[in-house]
Design an enzyme around this catalytic site. Structure first.
Site, PDB file in Angstrom:
ATOM      1  CE1 TYR A 154       2.598  -3.297  -3.182  1.00 27.77           C
ATOM      2  CE2 TYR A 154       2.751  -1.493  -4.752  1.00 27.77           C
ATOM      3  CZ  TYR A 154       3.338  -2.306  -3.807  1.00 27.77           C
ATOM      4  OH  TYR A 154       4.660  -2.123  -3.458  1.00 27.77           O
ATOM      5  CE  LYS A 158       3.220  -1.079  -0.401  1.00 29.49           C
ATOM      6  NZ  LYS A 158       4.071  -1.372   0.764  1.00 29.49           N
TER       7      LYS A 158
END
Ligand code: NAP
Length: 246
Positions: A154, A158
């Protein structure tokens, strides 16, 4: 105001994307409410937009699919003639410690969160170049700024979105197109409601304001970045996190 603008919000069936869609519509934009699997929820978002006097349409597309994203953007351009605002909000988590993280979970998160944004930007950029205007807003995360144990996939996606945002900003700035990212901290949505209470309590401790943010906190900043008033802001990452990442 965003009167007459055409906006695409990916992952707008619930959570932050839904709030962004409602807010942009409330400010006068026609909003294309994208979703992947939650057709009923996406239709509910559109109903809420219409009940408030706005305009919108739900369109299914798995943004991680390069060709489907091309079809999606081509459809929007055919139907509406232009796209003024693209909000890349669609995102997933598949949390695990690095040692336990499967290749499949790494790829799934990168494909949706990072490649999905690349796909949509790529397939809309020619139209925005023709228009000599456009607003691209990517929903990153403080996790992409700070890193987070148990979220290697993740956080990589990002952080990648931040690099994508800045590169696109540099490539398209001279053509009147801005590209910015927002980096939410902990926001109260389905994504965070599934966290164990102990994790939520530990997270709250890290936030100087000592509480989670709301979807409205994110939507208001996105609406500003989408507006004419934000025309000289590009390549920026705005943390909306109660002071967490400062
Ligand atoms: P959420 O409630 O889980 O909603 C995710 C949305 O993304 C849903 O509308 C979902 O649509 C859509 N989506 C997922 N995969 C997709 C795909 N392949 N193609 C198209 N749409 C897809 O998440 P959220 O909390 O609102 O988060 C929204 C964004 O903010 C995400 O990018 C997330 O990483 C970011 N963010 C959230 C927080 C937080 O604390 N909540 C913090 C920082 C950043 P379907 O339901 O149709 O699958």
């Amino acid at each position: 105001m965003l009167t007459g603008k055409i906006a695409v919000v990916t992952g707008a069936s619930r959570g932050i994307g839904k709030e962004i869609a409602l807010t942009l519509a409330q400010k006068g934009a026609t909003v294309i409410v994208n979703y992947n699997g939650s057709a009923t929820k996406a239709e509910e978002t559109v109903e809420q937009i219409k009940e408030a006097g706005g305009k919108g349409e739900a369109v299914q597309c798995n943004v991680s699919d390069f060709d489907k994203s091309a079809e999606f953007m081509a459809y929007v351009i055919k139907q509406y003639g232009r796209v003024d605002i693209l909000v890349n909000n669609a995102g997933i988590t598949r949390d695990n410690l690095l040692m336990k993280m499967s290749e499949e979970d790494f790829d799934a998160v990168l494909n949706t969160n990072l490649k999905g944004a690349f796909n949509c930007i790529k397939h809309i950029s020619r139209q925005m170049l023709k228009q000599k205007s456009g607003r691209i807003i990517n929903v990153s995360s403080v996790s992409g700024v700070m890193g987070n144990a148990g979220q290697a996939n993740y956080c990589a996606s990002k952080a990648g979105l931040i690099g994508l945002t800045k590169s696109v900003a540099r490539e398209l700035a001279s053509r009147g197109i801005t590209s910015n990212a927002v980096a939410p901290g902990f926001i109260d949505t389905e994504m965070t409601q599934v966290l164990p209470e102990a994790v939520k309590a530990a997270a709250t401790e890290q936030i100087p304001m000592k509480h989670f943010g709301s979807t409205k906190d994110i939507a208001n900043t996105v609406a500003f970045l989408a507006s004419d008033e934000a025309g000289y802001i590009t390549g920026q990452v705005i943390c909306i996190d109660g002071g967490m990442a400062m």
